[in-house]
Write an enzyme that holds these catalytic residues in place. Structure first.
Site, mmCIF file in Angstrom:
data_model
loop_
_atom_site.group_PDB
_atom_site.id
_atom_site.type_symbol
_atom_site.label_atom_id
_atom_site.label_comp_id
_atom_site.label_asym_id
_atom_site.label_seq_id
_atom_site.Cartn_x
_atom_site.Cartn_y
_atom_site.Cartn_z
ATOM 1 N N LYS A 45 4.081 3.458 10.334
ATOM 2 C CA LYS A 45 5.039 2.717 9.511
ATOM 3 C C LYS A 45 6.473 3.211 9.710
ATOM 4 C CE LYS A 45 1.768 0.784 6.329
ATOM 5 N NZ LYS A 45 0.515 1.375 6.889
HETATM 6 C C1 LIG Z 1 -0.578 0.661 7.262
HETATM 7 C C2 LIG Z 1 -1.560 1.275 8.192
HETATM 8 C C3 LIG Z 1 -2.497 0.505 8.912
HETATM 9 C C4 LIG Z 1 -2.617 -0.995 8.735
HETATM 10 O O1 LIG Z 1 -1.529 -1.703 9.257
HETATM 11 P P1 LIG Z 1 -1.255 -3.221 8.841
HETATM 12 O O2 LIG Z 1 0.075 -3.537 9.385
HETATM 13 O O3 LIG Z 1 -1.294 -3.245 7.338
HETATM 14 O O4 LIG Z 1 -2.354 -4.041 9.424
HETATM 15 C C5 LIG Z 1 -3.346 1.151 9.800
HETATM 16 N N1 LIG Z 1 -3.308 2.500 9.956
HETATM 17 C C6 LIG Z 1 -2.429 3.273 9.273
HETATM 18 C C7 LIG Z 1 -2.466 4.751 9.461
HETATM 19 C C8 LIG Z 1 -1.528 2.703 8.367
HETATM 20 O O5 LIG Z 1 -0.657 3.480 7.692
#
Ligand SMILES: *Cc1c(COP(=O)(O)O)cnc(C)c1O
Length: 475
Positions: free
Chosen positions: A117
């Protein structure tokens, strides 16, 4: 470039928005999600030119196609300020790790909070600061987190002018490492609020405060959730960067497997593919919360209730509905806003589901858009973590393990498979110990963070008390 809503039947020219108008907004006024009115097309010569670029320059080239209301020099400076080796650990920013011929991990988790993120949120922090200064405005981000999103938002916004972050989390429910990461931020503009309750109580608070329109307007309350178009746009860049690292010529195709929850990450892959990046398949990997796998297998999209939303060892994928999924369905239905509005604005709220299984468009999800899917369980995660360690000497986190497990079911000879590494194992140490009998490595900058001074208020789930806190901070 103008932006339209996934629920608009035909958007009058005047209502089509520019990038900076939607940057600080969440949903479109009709409840839909913003998308560009058309995907810019990238031809062979452009791909060749982009191959040699640094990550920051590549980001600038891609963002320029979507942002025409920030002067080019400013946008370039924002990209260079964001994507540095100092923040993301390497000059490549998203290096590939080869596991074996044709199988790679693309490392998206070397940013400040060790989860992917950061890739988008770090840019968002700089874009917000830039745009707020230009307007002479302030923004108070009020959110709820059970882990990754909240800390990525705080690390992106810390110390930024014009922005405060009020982040609620369920008291005592995050991992000790996650708590230490968030609560050790001592910046004046960061407010950690541990709510005595569960994650749903935090989300209800956000709904209650944002639902008070007068309060929301007066105190400029905003969010940074995953439906924000700027976050998705920033994520498009690493699909190109991964492709360039895995190939020598533009005649080659690659596939990506994406550990998925809210469908934000893989939706960015869809956008990259629509722009002309030679992607063969986009494989959606879910955990036990298999809303998306069910759709890609059957055409049925079924939102889960609290009782069948499972708490798993890949918690950032524990979703009951996939908030970005509407964007893909809009494209799948030939950009029919009326039908999208009926599915997501009427059928889902009323019946909790819709079924495209018999619709000719559904078959195109695989044949035309390259989607495939699979799911993984706790036992699969343990087995994959152990196998990956034994075979390649690499420790993967639980979410990446879900991706690897599903990727192996979708490999094709001659097409490299890139699995997106979405977090580092240290964030989910308990499961690594369960799988390997040993603690994962901790990057040196995180040594001893549990002992750092913490700044957090513990509060009851009381809407008025939260409003008072925000009002007081803004006074
Ligand atoms: C947020 C997240 C996901 C999922 O991603 P999306 O964009 O919601 O599909 C997968 N792995 C980790 C470690 C995350 O923080």
């Amino acid at each position: 470039m103008r932006y339209i809503s996934t629920r608009a039947s035909k958007t009058p020219a005047l209502e089509r928005k520019r990038f900076c108008e939607i940057l600080l907004e969440g949903l479109a006024p009709d409840g839909g999600l913003y998308l560009p009115e058309a995907y810019p097309q990238v031809d062979d010569a452009t791909l060749t030119r982009w191959r040699g670029l640094s990550y920051a320059d590549l980001a600038f080239e891609i963002l320029s196609l979507y942002v025409d209301d920030i002067p080019a020099d400013d946008l370039r400076a924002l990209c260079h300020k964001t994507y540095t080796a100092a923040v993301f650990g390497t000059a490549a920013i998203v290096p590939l790790k080869k596991l074996e011929d044709g199988l790679y991990l693309e490392a998206l988790s070397n940013g400040p909070t060790l989860a992917f993120k950061d890739m988008a949120m770090q840019l968002l922090g700089n874009l917000f600061e830039y745009e707020l200064a230009r307007r002479g405005e302030e923004l108070n981000i009020f959110g709820a987190t059970s882990g990754d999103t909240g800390s990525a938002a705080e690390y992106a916004m810390r110390g930024k002018k014009g922005v405060r972050v009020f982040m609620t989390s369920p008291d005592g429910r995050m991992s000790p490492f996650q708590q230490a990461q968030m609560f050790s931020l001592l910046d004046d503009n960061i407010y950690n609020i541990a709510i005595t309750g569960v994650f749903d109580d935090c989300q209800d608070l956000v709904k209650a405060v944002s639902g008070d329109l007068e309060f929301k307007r007066k105190y400029k309350i905003g969010t940074v959730n995953s439906i924000n178009w700027a976050r998705l746009m920033a994520q498009v860049v690493y699909y190109f960067a991964g492709y360039f690292q895995a190939t020598q010529t533009n005649a080659e195709r690659v596939s990506f497997t994406v550990p998925s929850g809210n469908f934000g990450n893989v939706c960015a892959g869809h956008v990259a593919r629509m722009m002309g990046l030679p992607i063969s398949q986009l494989v959606v990997a879910t955990n036990e919360n298999d809303v998306l796998d069910e759709f890609f297998r059957t055409g049925v999209y079924r939102v889960r209730g609290t009782a069948d939303t499972h708490e798993t060892s890949s918690p950032s994928m524990d979703i009951s509905k996939a908030s970005n999924f509407e964007r893909f369905v809009f494209d799948l239905l030939g950009r029919d806003g009326e039908r999208t509005a009926d599915l997501f604005g009427t059928q889902v709220p009323r019946q909790g589901r819709f079924d495209l299984g018999a619709d000719p468009a559904f078959a195109q999800a695989a044949s035309r858009y390259g989607f495939a899917s699979g799911k993984s369980t706790h036992q699969d995660r343990l087995a994959t973590i152990l196998e990956t360690w034994k075979n390649y000497g690499v420790v993967v986190d639980t979410h990446t393990a879900d991706g690897l497990k599903v990727a192996k079911e979708h490999r094709h000879p001659g097409v490299p498979m890139l699995v997106l590494e979405t977090a580092l194992p240290i964030k989910f140490a308990a499961t690594i110990v369960e799988a390997l009998g040993r603690e994962p490595e901790r990057p040196s900058k995180f040594a001893g963070i549990e002992a750092l001074p913490k700044k957090v208020r513990v509060m009851a789930a009381d809407v008025q008390a939260i409003k008072d806190l925000i009002a007081h901070a803004c006074a």
